[in-house]
Design a protein around this motif. Structure first.
Motif, PDB file in Angstrom:
ATOM      1  N   ALA A 112      -8.896  -3.550  -4.286  1.00  0.00           N
ATOM      2  CA  ALA A 112      -8.384  -4.094  -5.542  1.00  0.00           C
ATOM      3  C   ALA A 112      -9.319  -5.160  -6.097  1.00  0.00           C
ATOM      4  O   ALA A 112      -9.573  -5.218  -7.311  1.00  0.00           O
ATOM      5  CB  ALA A 112      -6.985  -4.662  -5.344  1.00  0.00           C
ATOM      6  N   ARG A 116       6.315   0.125  -9.925  1.00  0.00           N
ATOM      7  CA  ARG A 116       4.871  -0.014  -9.717  1.00  0.00           C
ATOM      8  C   ARG A 116       4.396  -1.212 -10.532  1.00  0.00           C
ATOM      9  O   ARG A 116       4.244  -1.122 -11.754  1.00  0.00           O
ATOM     10  CB  ARG A 116       4.122   1.235 -10.147  1.00  0.00           C
ATOM     11  N   ILE A 153      -6.460  -2.448   1.143  1.00  0.00           N
ATOM     12  CA  ILE A 153      -5.965  -2.499  -0.232  1.00  0.00           C
ATOM     13  C   ILE A 153      -6.424  -3.749  -0.962  1.00  0.00           C
ATOM     14  O   ILE A 153      -6.747  -3.712  -2.157  1.00  0.00           O
ATOM     15  CB  ILE A 153      -4.417  -2.383  -0.250  1.00  0.00           C
ATOM     16  N   TRP A 206       0.756  -1.739  -6.638  1.00  0.00           N
ATOM     17  CA  TRP A 206      -0.364  -0.922  -7.105  1.00  0.00           C
ATOM     18  C   TRP A 206       0.032  -0.295  -8.436  1.00  0.00           C
ATOM     19  O   TRP A 206       1.218  -0.188  -8.745  1.00  0.00           O
ATOM     20  CB  TRP A 206      -0.751   0.140  -6.069  1.00  0.00           C
ATOM     21  N   THR A 223       0.842  -1.187   0.000  1.00  0.00           N
ATOM     22  CA  THR A 223       0.000   0.000   0.000  1.00  0.00           C
ATOM     23  C   THR A 223       0.883   1.245   0.000  1.00  0.00           C
ATOM     24  O   THR A 223       1.955   1.243   0.625  1.00  0.00           O
ATOM     25  CB  THR A 223      -0.941   0.007   1.223  1.00  0.00           C
ATOM     26  N   ASN A 236      -5.876   5.398   1.002  1.00  0.00           N
ATOM     27  CA  ASN A 236      -6.413   4.577  -0.088  1.00  0.00           C
ATOM     28  C   ASN A 236      -7.726   5.150  -0.605  1.00  0.00           C
ATOM     29  O   ASN A 236      -7.962   5.225  -1.814  1.00  0.00           O
ATOM     30  CB  ASN A 236      -6.656   3.141   0.398  1.00  0.00           C
ATOM     31  N   PHE A 292      -1.819  -3.981  -9.036  1.00  0.00           N
ATOM     32  CA  PHE A 292      -2.463  -4.724  -7.943  1.00  0.00           C
ATOM     33  C   PHE A 292      -2.225  -6.221  -8.118  1.00  0.00           C
ATOM     34  O   PHE A 292      -2.293  -6.749  -9.232  1.00  0.00           O
ATOM     35  CB  PHE A 292      -3.966  -4.464  -7.918  1.00  0.00           C
ATOM     36  N   PHE A 315      -3.062   4.737  -9.560  1.00  0.00           N
ATOM     37  CA  PHE A 315      -3.309   4.796  -8.118  1.00  0.00           C
ATOM     38  C   PHE A 315      -2.183   5.554  -7.432  1.00  0.00           C
ATOM     39  O   PHE A 315      -2.402   6.329  -6.497  1.00  0.00           O
ATOM     40  CB  PHE A 315      -3.417   3.373  -7.570  1.00  0.00           C
TER      41      PHE A 315
END
Length: 431
Positions: free
Chosen positions: A303, A207, A299, A190, A139, A324, A210, A194
Motif C-alpha cells: 500500500a 471496503r 499489505i 483495501w 488483508t 496479495n 488502504f 483490489f
C-alpha cells in the motif's frame, strides 16, 4: 466523547493502521486506547494515544521467533501449533484480553474496534456484555483463509478455546467461520479494485480503502542514484532465502540497494557490494525516493509503494502474500514470483523491467504516470475517515450479541447451495 478501544495483534501491517485510525478518532474528540503488543508503545505514544499492553517487548519478540515455522504452513504440524499456543500462554492471553475490554467498558459509551480473526476477545465481550464491536480486516486473505482457520480453531485448538469460553460462562464455538464473521460491522482496509482482483470479501463488508500505517517522517540521504529498497517487513514469517535472492538480483543488474530488516539473522552473512543494511527506515519518506522496491508482499508495504507510485517486485511466500501479489499482478501494477521460481536471474529480470517501466520515455507511458489514479487513491485519507465514521456509528448501540442459529443459516441457502451441501454430506458418509 466515547471510549474507543482498538484491539489488534501482529506486526506493523496489522497494528499501524489501527494507530492511524486511532489518531483520527482522537481528533474527533474520543478517548482512544490501543490494546496491543508492548513493542509498539513508542509508536502509540507518538500518536498521542493511550496504550494498553498485552505482553512484554521481550515476550513479543520471543513469540514471533517461536511462531515463524508454524505460521507459514500451520496445517503441516497441527500439534506443533497447539504446543505453540500453550507454550506462549495464548489462551491465557485471550482470557486477559476479555477482562481488559470489560474493565474499560461503559454501557453506551464504549466501542471496540478489533482485528478480524484475532479479535476473539472482543466478540466474547459482545456476547457477554453487549459491547459494540467493529471487526477490521487488514488483508483479503483473512476472509479467503477462513475455512482453513475455522478448521484449525475447531479441530486443533478447540479444547484450549473451549476452556476459555467456559471460564466466562459461554458455550464452546462449533462454527468458527460463522463466529468470526458475526459482528454486524465489518470493515476491510483495501479498495474496491483490489477486492475485485481476487476472491471478493463477503457482501456487507465495507471496503474502506488502504490505511497507511507508517506516517513517520525522516531524513532521506542525498543519493546520487536512487537505490532499490529491499524489505521483508517487521515479522519473522519469512523464507530464509528472501534477502539473499533480492540482494543478489540487485547486484546482477548493477543497482545499489538499501536492505531494511530488523531481524539480521535472516540476511546473508555478507551482503553483496552495493547493498547497504538498515534496521529500520521511515518508509513514508523513503518510498517516494527509491527507484523500486523488492518486498515480501505484506499489505502495508504494498500500500505504501502504491501511494508513492513506486514500482514493485514481490517475492511472495506464506500467509497472505501470494494472494496479495496475485491481486496486484492482475491489476497490472506489479509483478511477482512464487518461492519455487526464486532465482537470482528471474528476480533480476523482473526488477530490470520494473525499473525500465519507471524510466522517462518508457514504452508503456511510464509506470508512475500510468498508476497515478491508484496512487492518489492509496494515499488518500478518505479511507481513514470512512473507518472512523463506521466506528462512531456504533456508539450507543449496545446489545448482547447472539450467535447465528445453524437452522436459520440453512434456511437462507439458495437451491444451488443446498444441492452442493447435500453432495458434500453424501461424500463424507461414503468415506
Amino acid at each position: 466523547m466515547a471510549t474507543m478501544l482498538l484491539s489488534t495483534h501482529g506486526t506493523n501491517g496489522d497494528v499501524l493502521p489501527f494507530v492511524r485510525i486511532g489518531r483520527e478518532l482522537a481528533a474527533r474528540g474520543h478517548d482512544v486506547v490501543v490494546m496491543t503488543h508492548s513493542w509498539f508503545a513508542d509508536r502509540i505514544a507518538a500518536a498521542g494515544l493511550r496504550h494498553l499492553p498485552i505482553d512484554t517487548a521481550e515476550g513479543y519478540d520471543r513469540h514471533l521467533d517461536d511462531a515463524r515455522r508454524y505460521m507459514l504452513d500451520p496445517l503441516k504440524d497441527p500439534e506443533g501449533v497447539l504446543a505453540l499456543y500453550r507454550r506462549n500462554g495464548l489462551f491465557e492471553l485471550l482470557a486477559d484480553e476479555v477482562r481488559m475490554i470489560e474493565a474499560h467498558y461503559r454501557p453506551g459509551e464504549t466501542v471496540v474496534v478489533a482485528r478480524h480473526t484475532s479479535g476473539i476477545a472482543a466478540l466474547m465481550a459482545a456476547e457477554r456484555r453487549g459491547v459494540p464491536v467493529a471487526l477490521v480486516s487488514v488483508t483479503p486473505h483473512q476472509y479467503v483463509s477462513l475455512p482453513v482457520l475455522g478448521n484449525l480453531f475447531r479441530r486443533v485448538l478447540g479444547q484450549g478455546y473451549d476452556d476459555v469460553f467456559q471460564e466466562f460462562g459461554l458455550r464452546p464455538v462449533r462454527d468458527w467461520v460463522a463466529y468470526l464473521t458475526s459482528a454486524k460491522t465489518q470493515l476491510a482496509l483495501w479498495p474496491e479494485w483490489f477486492d475485485a482482483a481476487g476472491l471478493p470479501a463477503p457482501a456487507g463488508v465495507v471496503r474502506c480503502g488502504f490505511v497507511l500505517g507508517d506516517t513517520a517522517e525522516g531524513t532521506v540521504p542525498d543519493w546520487a542514484e536512487p537505490p532499490v529498497l529491499i524489505t521483508g517487513g517487521t515479522g519473522q514469517v519469512l523464507h530464509d532465502r528472501f534477502y539473499d535472492v533480492a540482494a543478489r538480483a540487485c547486484r546482477r543488474i548493477g543497482r545499489k540497494a538499501l536492505l531494511v530488516n530488523r531481524h539480521p539473522s535472516f540476511q546473508p552473512e555478507s551482503l553483496p557490494d552495493g547493498v547497504e543494511w538498515l534496521p529500520s527506515a521511515p518508509f513514508a519518506s523513503f518510498m517516494p525516493r527509491v527507484a523500486a522496491v523488492v518486498h515480501h508482499g505484506g499489505i502495508g508495504t504494498l500500500a505504501r509503494a502504491l501511494s508513492s507510485a513506486t514500482p514493485q517486485v514481490l517475492l511472495a511466500h506464506g500467509v497472505d502474500r501470494p494472494d496479495n501479489a496475485e491481486r496486484l499482478e492482475r491489476a497490472g501494477v506489479a509483478t511477482w514470483l512464487p518461492v519455487t521460481h526464486w532465482t537470482e536471474d528471474r528476480t533480476a529480470d523482473l526488477l530490470a523491467r520494473a525499473l525500465d517501466s519507471a524510466a522517462p520515455g518508457a514504452a508503456d507511458g511510464g509506470y508512475r504516470e500510468r498508476i497515478a489514479p491508484l496512487a492518489a487513491d492509496a494515499a488518500s485519507e478518505d479511507s481513514v475517515r470512512v473507518a472512523a465514521e463506521h466506528a462512531e456509528a456504533l456508539i450507543g448501540t449496545d446489545a448482547v450479541m447472539t450467535r447465528p442459529d445453524p437452522r436459520e443459516r440453512l434456511a437462507r441457502l439458495t437451491p444451488e447451495q443446498r444441492t452442493r451441501l447435500a453432495a458434500m454430506a453424501r461424500a463424507r458418509r461414503s468415506v
